[in-house]
Write a protein that holds these residues in place. Structure first.
Motif, PDB file in Angstrom:
ATOM      1  N   ASP A 247       0.837  -1.202   0.000  1.00  0.00           N
ATOM      2  CA  ASP A 247       0.000   0.000   0.000  1.00  0.00           C
ATOM      3  C   ASP A 247       0.870   1.250   0.000  1.00  0.00           C
ATOM      4  OD1 ASP A 247      -2.437  -1.385   0.044  1.00  0.00           O
ATOM      5  OD2 ASP A 247      -2.397  -1.559   2.226  1.00  0.00           O
ATOM      6  N   LEU A 248       1.937   1.229   0.786  1.00  0.00           N
ATOM      7  CA  LEU A 248       2.861   2.361   0.796  1.00  0.00           C
ATOM      8  C   LEU A 248       3.389   2.622  -0.611  1.00  0.00           C
ATOM      9  CD1 LEU A 248       4.804   4.441   2.175  1.00  0.00           C
ATOM     10  CD2 LEU A 248       6.382   2.518   2.519  1.00  0.00           C
ATOM     11  N   LYS A 297      15.411  -1.555  -1.567  1.00  0.00           N
ATOM     12  CA  LYS A 297      15.496  -1.240  -2.996  1.00  0.00           C
ATOM     13  C   LYS A 297      14.186  -0.648  -3.511  1.00  0.00           C
ATOM     14  CE  LYS A 297      19.063  -4.520  -4.550  1.00  0.00           C
ATOM     15  NZ  LYS A 297      19.551  -5.015  -3.268  1.00  0.00           N
ATOM     16  N   ARG A 298      13.050  -1.203  -3.053  1.00  0.00           N
ATOM     17  CA  ARG A 298      11.743  -0.667  -3.480  1.00  0.00           C
ATOM     18  C   ARG A 298      11.566   0.768  -2.983  1.00  0.00           C
ATOM     19  NH1 ARG A 298       7.507  -4.223  -4.276  1.00  0.00           N
ATOM     20  NH2 ARG A 298       6.342  -2.402  -5.016  1.00  0.00           N
ATOM     21  N   ILE A 299      11.980   1.000  -1.740  1.00  0.00           N
ATOM     22  CA  ILE A 299      11.857   2.350  -1.170  1.00  0.00           C
ATOM     23  C   ILE A 299      12.737   3.326  -1.928  1.00  0.00           C
ATOM     24  CG2 ILE A 299      12.448   3.710   0.891  1.00  0.00           C
ATOM     25  CD1 ILE A 299      11.306   1.365   2.551  1.00  0.00           C
ATOM     26  N   LYS A 300      13.927   2.882  -2.295  1.00  0.00           N
ATOM     27  CA  LYS A 300      14.825   3.711  -3.099  1.00  0.00           C
ATOM     28  C   LYS A 300      14.193   4.013  -4.465  1.00  0.00           C
ATOM     29  CE  LYS A 300      18.761   5.352  -4.830  1.00  0.00           C
ATOM     30  NZ  LYS A 300      19.280   6.685  -4.488  1.00  0.00           N
ATOM     31  N   GLU A 301      13.627   2.995  -5.108  1.00  0.00           N
ATOM     32  CA  GLU A 301      12.997   3.177  -6.422  1.00  0.00           C
ATOM     33  C   GLU A 301      11.842   4.167  -6.357  1.00  0.00           C
ATOM     34  OE1 GLU A 301      11.782  -0.727  -7.513  1.00  0.00           O
ATOM     35  OE2 GLU A 301      13.837  -1.459  -7.840  1.00  0.00           O
ATOM     36  N   LYS A 302      11.105   4.137  -5.256  1.00  0.00           N
ATOM     37  CA  LYS A 302       9.958   5.034  -5.090  1.00  0.00           C
ATOM     38  C   LYS A 302      10.374   6.415  -4.581  1.00  0.00           C
ATOM     39  CE  LYS A 302       6.565   2.279  -6.262  1.00  0.00           C
ATOM     40  NZ  LYS A 302       5.593   2.619  -7.339  1.00  0.00           N
TER      41      LYS A 302
END
Length: 513
Positions: A247-248, A297-302
């Motif tokens: 969701d984030l 990695k997902r947080i970095k991409e977003k």
């Protein structure tokens, strides 16, 4: 019949007066308690009385942190013209109209930034930040526009750090108590998606810098997300319990207020705390370690920024297990007495009211479980922080200052030392409290370069050698105003005096000799 009517008139009239008086008394009591717990009753130090130099200032013979924070440039001259850095470089002829300060043997870095604070109504806390070299702060709660007023004062030249002000915390709750608090408290509750969108528009028009999600239900979380995108106001804060990491990633939330929000989401994915404590802690930590890098990695991409606040949890453990010793170790004399002492509506920091103090920790089993809980929690947060650092996530140093045991100003240095103790190099740690945080705030400060805002700290030691040297402050420059060590000491003295005048409970037993 006449007598009955007369009696009824008298009875209802008297009842009305009694109810009215009781209502007035209750409202007065509630208001007085709110003033107490928010620190509003404490004497406010007048920042306009401090002596500053402002205008054209030259600092010569000083080591200057390079623009990329990786080295100290020796024997530099820096010219400050009003609020702007005009020149940085090797020695040059200094015009006669500049006040000259000799920086021999000292080090110049950008003003520090705390990206997560809660000052309540304690304006003295803002001066505590300045005395600790912190020239910009992000407030993660609101008091019906009060912080917007403080922000304007700082912009208009008052001796305060610059403020970034988030509207919040934004909660969903349908119980009676929460509805009452929502009508009386600083921020309403968010139970209706249509009203939520309207309120976001109002916050935008009021000039808030961001929206702080806290404990929203899923519908209202995404209502805030959509509205933040529509009205172009950042959505930041907690990863509320009703939503998942996916969701984030699907939302418009661009910042998470604590590393722990991610570890708590992973607790939920693992199966909840009941499956972790107290028999499966190792399995949970293994689960977290296995997934930490992919999540980072997902947080970095977003492009999601994470505020650290990692030093909160060792402090919480100490308050839980040995509160009196902890209180003796902190800068208790600088804590606003109203916040320290608390009220009937909100706990304070002292024994008997501190929310971390657990009455069950009086036997061997209670202490054993408390240690398991905190050690697991601390390790999870530390491991996640390292994963963020490995994967290039934008980390900003935040402290949660204002919450129990977290002293305004002083706690940022503890936070930086904690990050260094995890193994992050000092350049990286400095980035979190300068360059990274300034970029997130949209600030023109945070980097030592010409044309940048003159928010600066002069240190007596090199922070690249030892991050603890950020505490060893010789002077602070906030928007071009120069405060030497004697003025910083005067700020601290006057705050101690104000606190002593306002105390209801003595703290003498917690003061170090």
């Amino acid at each position: 019949m006449k007598k009955v009517l007369t009696f009824l008139k008298w009875f209802f009239g008297t009842a009305f007066i009694v109810i009215a008086l009781l209502t007035i008394t209750v409202l007065w009591y509630v208001k007085s308690e709110e003033k107490q717990l928010s620190g509003e009753n404490t004497v406010v130090v007048d920042g306009s009385n401090f002596k500053t130099q402002f205008g054209k200032i030259a600092i010569k013979n000083i080591g200057v942190l390079s623009a990329n924070n990786d080295s100290i440039l020796p024997n530099q001259t820096i010219l400050v013209n009003n609020e702007i850095i005009e020149y940085i470089g090797k020695a040059k002829s200094i015009p006669n109209d500049y006040t000259i300060i000799d920086g021999q043997g000292k080090y110049l870095i950008p003003g520090l930034i705390d990206s997560h604070i809660h000052p309540y109504k304690s304006k003295n806390d803002l001066l505590l930040f300045l005395a600790n070299g912190i020239t910009h702060v992000a407030t993660m709660s609101s008091w019906r526009g009060l912080y917007l007023e403080w922000r304007d004062e700082a912009k208009n030249g008052s001796l305060l750090p610059q403020l970034y002000v988030a509207a919040g915390p934004m909660n969903s709750a349908k119980d009676f108590r929460s509805k009452i608090y929502g009508s009386l408290g600083p921020i309403p509750v968010f139970n209706d998606t249509i009203k939520t969108k309207k309120t976001v528009a109002e916050f935008k028009s009021m000039g808030y810098d961001a929206l702080k999600a806290y404990s929203l239900d899923k519908d209202n979380y995404f209502a805030v997300s959509r509205a933040s995108k529509e009205y172009n106001i950042p959505m930041i804060g907690h990863l509320t319990p009703a939503v998942t990491l996916e969701d984030l990633f699907d939302s418009n939330q661009s910042q998470v207020a604590h590393v722990e929000e991610i570890t708590k989401a992973m607790e939920r994915e693992f199966g909840g705390r009941s499956k972790i404590f107290y028999d499966n802690t190792e399995a949970y930590l293994s689960f977290l370690i296995e997934n930490a890098d992919s999540i980072a990695k997902r947080i970095k991409e977003k492009n999601i920024t994470i505020s650290t606040t990692v030093n909160v949890y060792p402090r919480a453990k100490k308050q839980d297990l040995d509160l009196r010793s902890y209180l003796k170790s902190m800068e208790i004399e600088y804590v606003n007495p109203g916040i320290l002492e608390g009220s009937v509506f909100n706990p304070g920091w002292l024994p008997g009211s501190n929310r971390y103090e657990d009455p069950n920790n009086t036997d061997t089993e209670g202490i054993r479980k408390a240690k398991i809980y905190w050690d697991t929690y601390i390790e999870a947060v530390n491991k996640m922080t390292l994963a963020f650092a490995r994967n290039g996530v934008n980390l900003t140093a935040g402290t949660d200052a204002g919450n129990p045991g977290i002293v305004a100003g002083f706690s940022l240095h503890d936070e930086l030392e904690h990050l260094a103790d995890l193994g992050l190099n000092n350049k990286y740690v400095l980035d979190t409290a300068t360059k990274n945080a300034a970029e997130w705030l949209g600030s023109n400060a945070g980097i030592m370069a010409e044309g940048r805002t003159a928010d600066l700290v002069i240190l007596n030691g090199n922070p690249l050698d030892n991050i603890g040297n950020t505490r060893n402050i010789n002077a602070v420059v906030v928007r071009g105003k120069y405060l030497d060590r004697s003025e910083l000491d005067e700020i601290l003295k006057l705050i101690r005096d104000a606190n002593n005048q306002s105390r209801k409970i003595s703290v003498e037993e917690y003061l170090s000799n």
